[in-house]
Scaffold this motif. Sequence first.
Motif, PDB file in Angstrom:
ATOM      1  N   UNK A   1     -24.416   2.977   5.687  1.00  0.00           N
ATOM      2  CA  UNK A   1     -23.743   2.342   4.534  1.00  0.00           C
ATOM      3  C   UNK A   1     -24.528   1.187   3.936  1.00  0.00           C
ATOM      4  N   UNK A   2     -25.675   0.814   4.485  1.00  0.00           N
ATOM      5  CA  UNK A   2     -26.422  -0.387   4.093  1.00  0.00           C
ATOM      6  C   UNK A   2     -25.669  -1.635   4.567  1.00  0.00           C
ATOM      7  N   UNK A   3     -26.425  -2.733   4.665  1.00  0.00           N
ATOM      8  CA  UNK A   3     -25.805  -3.989   5.081  1.00  0.00           C
ATOM      9  C   UNK A   3     -25.779  -4.954   3.916  1.00  0.00           C
ATOM     10  N   UNK A   4     -24.595  -5.521   3.643  1.00  0.00           N
ATOM     11  CA  UNK A   4     -24.470  -6.428   2.507  1.00  0.00           C
ATOM     12  C   UNK A   4     -23.469  -7.517   2.888  1.00  0.00           C
ATOM     13  N   UNK A   5     -23.621  -8.696   2.251  1.00  0.00           N
ATOM     14  CA  UNK A   5     -22.858  -9.861   2.723  1.00  0.00           C
ATOM     15  C   UNK A   5     -21.343  -9.675   2.652  1.00  0.00           C
ATOM     16  N   UNK A   6     -20.860  -8.825   1.738  1.00  0.00           N
ATOM     17  CA  UNK A   6     -19.392  -8.754   1.590  1.00  0.00           C
ATOM     18  C   UNK A   6     -18.794  -7.488   2.208  1.00  0.00           C
ATOM     19  N   UNK A   7     -19.551  -6.841   3.129  1.00  0.00           N
ATOM     20  CA  UNK A   7     -19.022  -5.621   3.746  1.00  0.00           C
ATOM     21  C   UNK A   7     -17.929  -5.934   4.782  1.00  0.00           C
ATOM     22  N   UNK A   8     -17.886  -7.176   5.255  1.00  0.00           N
ATOM     23  CA  UNK A   8     -17.038  -7.502   6.402  1.00  0.00           C
ATOM     24  C   UNK A   8     -15.550  -7.502   6.101  1.00  0.00           C
ATOM     25  N   UNK A   9     -15.183  -7.989   4.909  1.00  0.00           N
ATOM     26  CA  UNK A   9     -13.756  -8.134   4.596  1.00  0.00           C
ATOM     27  C   UNK A   9     -13.035  -6.795   4.727  1.00  0.00           C
ATOM     28  N   UNK A  10     -13.605  -5.776   4.061  1.00  0.00           N
ATOM     29  CA  UNK A  10     -12.970  -4.468   4.053  1.00  0.00           C
ATOM     30  C   UNK A  10     -12.940  -3.862   5.460  1.00  0.00           C
ATOM     31  N   UNK A  11     -14.085  -3.949   6.175  1.00  0.00           N
ATOM     32  CA  UNK A  11     -14.132  -3.375   7.522  1.00  0.00           C
ATOM     33  C   UNK A  11     -13.142  -4.084   8.438  1.00  0.00           C
ATOM     34  N   UNK A  12     -13.060  -5.399   8.313  1.00  0.00           N
ATOM     35  CA  UNK A  12     -12.121  -6.154   9.135  1.00  0.00           C
ATOM     36  C   UNK A  12     -10.691  -5.721   8.879  1.00  0.00           C
ATOM     37  N   UNK A  13     -10.340  -5.591   7.594  1.00  0.00           N
ATOM     38  CA  UNK A  13      -8.981  -5.194   7.246  1.00  0.00           C
ATOM     39  C   UNK A  13      -8.660  -3.795   7.760  1.00  0.00           C
ATOM     40  N   UNK A  14      -9.654  -2.912   7.671  1.00  0.00           N
ATOM     41  CA  UNK A  14      -9.396  -1.548   8.142  1.00  0.00           C
ATOM     42  C   UNK A  14      -9.281  -1.524   9.652  1.00  0.00           C
ATOM     43  N   UNK A  15     -10.116  -2.317  10.320  1.00  0.00           N
ATOM     44  CA  UNK A  15      -9.995  -2.417  11.774  1.00  0.00           C
ATOM     45  C   UNK A  15      -8.613  -2.920  12.164  1.00  0.00           C
ATOM     46  N   UNK A  16      -8.106  -3.888  11.407  1.00  0.00           N
ATOM     47  CA  UNK A  16      -6.761  -4.394  11.702  1.00  0.00           C
ATOM     48  C   UNK A  16      -5.717  -3.315  11.460  1.00  0.00           C
ATOM     49  N   UNK A  17      -5.857  -2.585  10.341  1.00  0.00           N
ATOM     50  CA  UNK A  17      -4.916  -1.494  10.069  1.00  0.00           C
ATOM     51  C   UNK A  17      -4.932  -0.497  11.214  1.00  0.00           C
ATOM     52  N   UNK A  18      -6.148  -0.203  11.730  1.00  0.00           N
ATOM     53  CA  UNK A  18      -6.258   0.725  12.850  1.00  0.00           C
ATOM     54  C   UNK A  18      -5.542   0.176  14.081  1.00  0.00           C
ATOM     55  N   UNK A  19      -5.722  -1.131  14.321  1.00  0.00           N
ATOM     56  CA  UNK A  19      -5.081  -1.750  15.481  1.00  0.00           C
ATOM     57  C   UNK A  19      -3.562  -1.665  15.367  1.00  0.00           C
ATOM     58  N   UNK A  20      -3.032  -1.919  14.165  1.00  0.00           N
ATOM     59  CA  UNK A  20      -1.582  -1.858  13.959  1.00  0.00           C
ATOM     60  C   UNK A  20      -1.093  -0.416  14.082  1.00  0.00           C
ATOM     61  N   UNK A  21      -1.861   0.512  13.517  1.00  0.00           N
ATOM     62  CA  UNK A  21      -1.476   1.919  13.564  1.00  0.00           C
ATOM     63  C   UNK A  21      -1.363   2.388  15.010  1.00  0.00           C
ATOM     64  N   UNK A  22      -2.350   2.014  15.838  1.00  0.00           N
ATOM     65  CA  UNK A  22      -2.324   2.466  17.224  1.00  0.00           C
ATOM     66  C   UNK A  22      -1.401   1.642  18.106  1.00  0.00           C
ATOM     67  N   UNK A  23      -1.139   0.423  17.711  1.00  0.00           N
ATOM     68  CA  UNK A  23      -0.351  -0.479  18.553  1.00  0.00           C
ATOM     69  C   UNK A  23      -1.225  -1.653  18.946  1.00  0.00           C
ATOM     70  N   UNK A  24      -0.938  -2.833  18.370  1.00  0.00           N
ATOM     71  CA  UNK A  24      -1.789  -4.003  18.579  1.00  0.00           C
ATOM     72  C   UNK A  24      -1.844  -4.373  20.057  1.00  0.00           C
ATOM     73  N   UNK A  25      -3.061  -4.511  20.584  1.00  0.00           N
ATOM     74  CA  UNK A  25      -3.210  -4.908  21.981  1.00  0.00           C
ATOM     75  C   UNK A  25      -3.405  -3.738  22.929  1.00  0.00           C
ATOM     76  N   UNK A  26      -3.121  -2.522  22.467  1.00  0.00           N
ATOM     77  CA  UNK A  26      -3.337  -1.364  23.328  1.00  0.00           C
ATOM     78  C   UNK A  26      -4.717  -0.788  23.033  1.00  0.00           C
ATOM     79  N   UNK A  27      -5.563  -0.633  24.087  1.00  0.00           N
ATOM     80  CA  UNK A  27      -6.940  -0.209  23.794  1.00  0.00           C
ATOM     81  C   UNK A  27      -6.987   1.271  23.415  1.00  0.00           C
ATOM     82  N   UNK A  28      -6.206   2.094  24.110  1.00  0.00           N
ATOM     83  CA  UNK A  28      -6.146   3.514  23.739  1.00  0.00           C
ATOM     84  C   UNK A  28      -5.604   3.639  22.306  1.00  0.00           C
TER      85      UNK A  28
END
Lengths: 289, 320
Positions: free
Chosen positions: A213-240
């Motif tokens: 995807x290339x590396x750019x200074x503003x890539x983090x916001x979106x990835x962070x938000x999606x990672x959080x969405x993933x965490x909520x979807x799976x259950x926050x705090x559960x690694x599986x």
Amino acid sequence: METLAALSQYLISGLTNGAIYALIALGFGIIFNATHIINFAQGEFVMLGALCAISLHQAFPSLPVAFVGAVLLVTLLGLLFERLALRPVKDRSPLTLIIITVGGAVLLKGLAMLWWGKEAYNLPPFSGAVPLSFGPATILPQNLWVLGVAALLLAGLEAFFRLTLTGKAMRACAYNPVAARLVGIPAARMVQLSFGLSAALGAAGGILIAPLTLGVYDMGTMLGLKGFSAAILGGLGSSLGGVLGGLLLGVAESLASGLISSGYRDAVAFFILLVVLFVRPQGLLGGRS
Amino acid sequence: MTWRRLALWGGFAVVLALLPLVLRNDYYLSLLNFIGIHTILVVGLNLLMGYAGQISLGHAAFFGVGAYTSGILSATYGVNPWLAMVAGLGLAGLLAFLIGIPALKLRGYYLAMATLGFGVIVYIFFVQAQRLTGGPSGLSGIPSLSLAGFAFHTPLRLYALIWGATLGLLALSAGLVDSRLGRALRALHDSEAAAESLGINTQRLKLLIFVWSALYASLAGSLYAHTLNFIAPSSFDIMFSIKLVTMVVVGGMASIWGSLLGAGVLTVLPELLVVFHDFEVVIFGAILMVVMIFLPRGLVRGLLDLWEYRHFRREGASRG
């Protein structure tokens, strides 16, 4: 056959992105378990991992050195972030901590923009760019690297939490901080460690995805938000749950952008986030709400 | 106390009325107009953050919903701007209600993330729905507001309109904070459990204040659209939401006058400092962190606290 090829292509790119989301989701989960903080700067660790690796690779063209060096640098930054920005805070209400980590995210992003500028940088793929064909689908070697390294990291993390004394101590702190302190576990150090670990995971995710995807200074916001969405979807705090959430989210996003409209690709994750918050806020695998 | 307060508000109104006589320059008046619009946004967000203890990281979205509803209805469909403004309020209120129901049931972080996600979706919509919003290049030709043939299209006339609205909303907010509802809000901020035990329906209260602050944002958005006559998605991105949070934090949470101060300082500062443009993101991030870590009561009260603390310590030392 055409549709089958397209579908398997979406599936592969979805799983690749999903593996990165899973790494980020686990980072959120580790910090949440240790401190009940949501670290809004998590995505910036991903961006810094990618950009540090790219700079290191330009200075010293060896991918393993760039990978390890960038992960170490960002881990150090994660430890510093906890020490300088979060430990001195006396008022530990969620509102205060949210604002501080949001401030940290904005600050890191701004500094990255000053240091690297606004252009996107390229990191060479780990082993060539010749696509491999598997039946109807073609896979880039980098897709396999992402899936393989992510799986290894997840297995290593699980082993760390189950088998080592430090990992067990961190889990004890997550279950009951007071009891953990009573049996002599240095809780403050475990909190700091959780920031280091999740920074390392985020950085590794950023380096893995950078060749695609290339590396750019503003890539983090979106990835962070999606990672959080993933965490909520799976259950926050559960690694599986984090892994499952990440993969599901990646595939859903890829299918939606392929089959419906690519312009709204980034909206899919948040739509899922809002639906999960509406219907099942504890996530797919979360027990408690 | 009430007399003093009345004098304060009266004095403020007089200063507002006299300012255009001193600053006869259109640039200064436009700057003041932006401060007014930002103040409306910040005081609404402060009711949510400072008094109810909840956070919205997507307030720019409600600002944008107001601006685009006003803009699209009046520019594309020829609807009366005042009616378009009311439609914007309705839409923003409805959206806040729908987001608020699930998010507010949960702890602080969920509302923050849900509003952040909502902000991103709305921003993407503004960029992507080209036929409706004009896409990245924006929407132009938005008519100015007018009242019985008197059009608000010069900076001076807009000043009267915007600051009239700002003064009214500041006073309304101050009244709200002092009311029974305001006391319930502060109880909620201090302890949700205690507030519940006193018979306050905290879920409904949080939802109410969230919708209320979205309405402020939407109103500010409509004023913004009819002031500039042009809007583009970049004014409603996540960074703007974070700027609004910074304004609340700098002015001081749970402070009506602080909202005015925060909006004023952080609107004027970028205009004064040329270097600000390159460092904008860094400066906002640093301000948020430093103020929250060291002066969580805001800039003014924080510095006053520090001064008092040192003053008393020095006195104590000289006595002892």
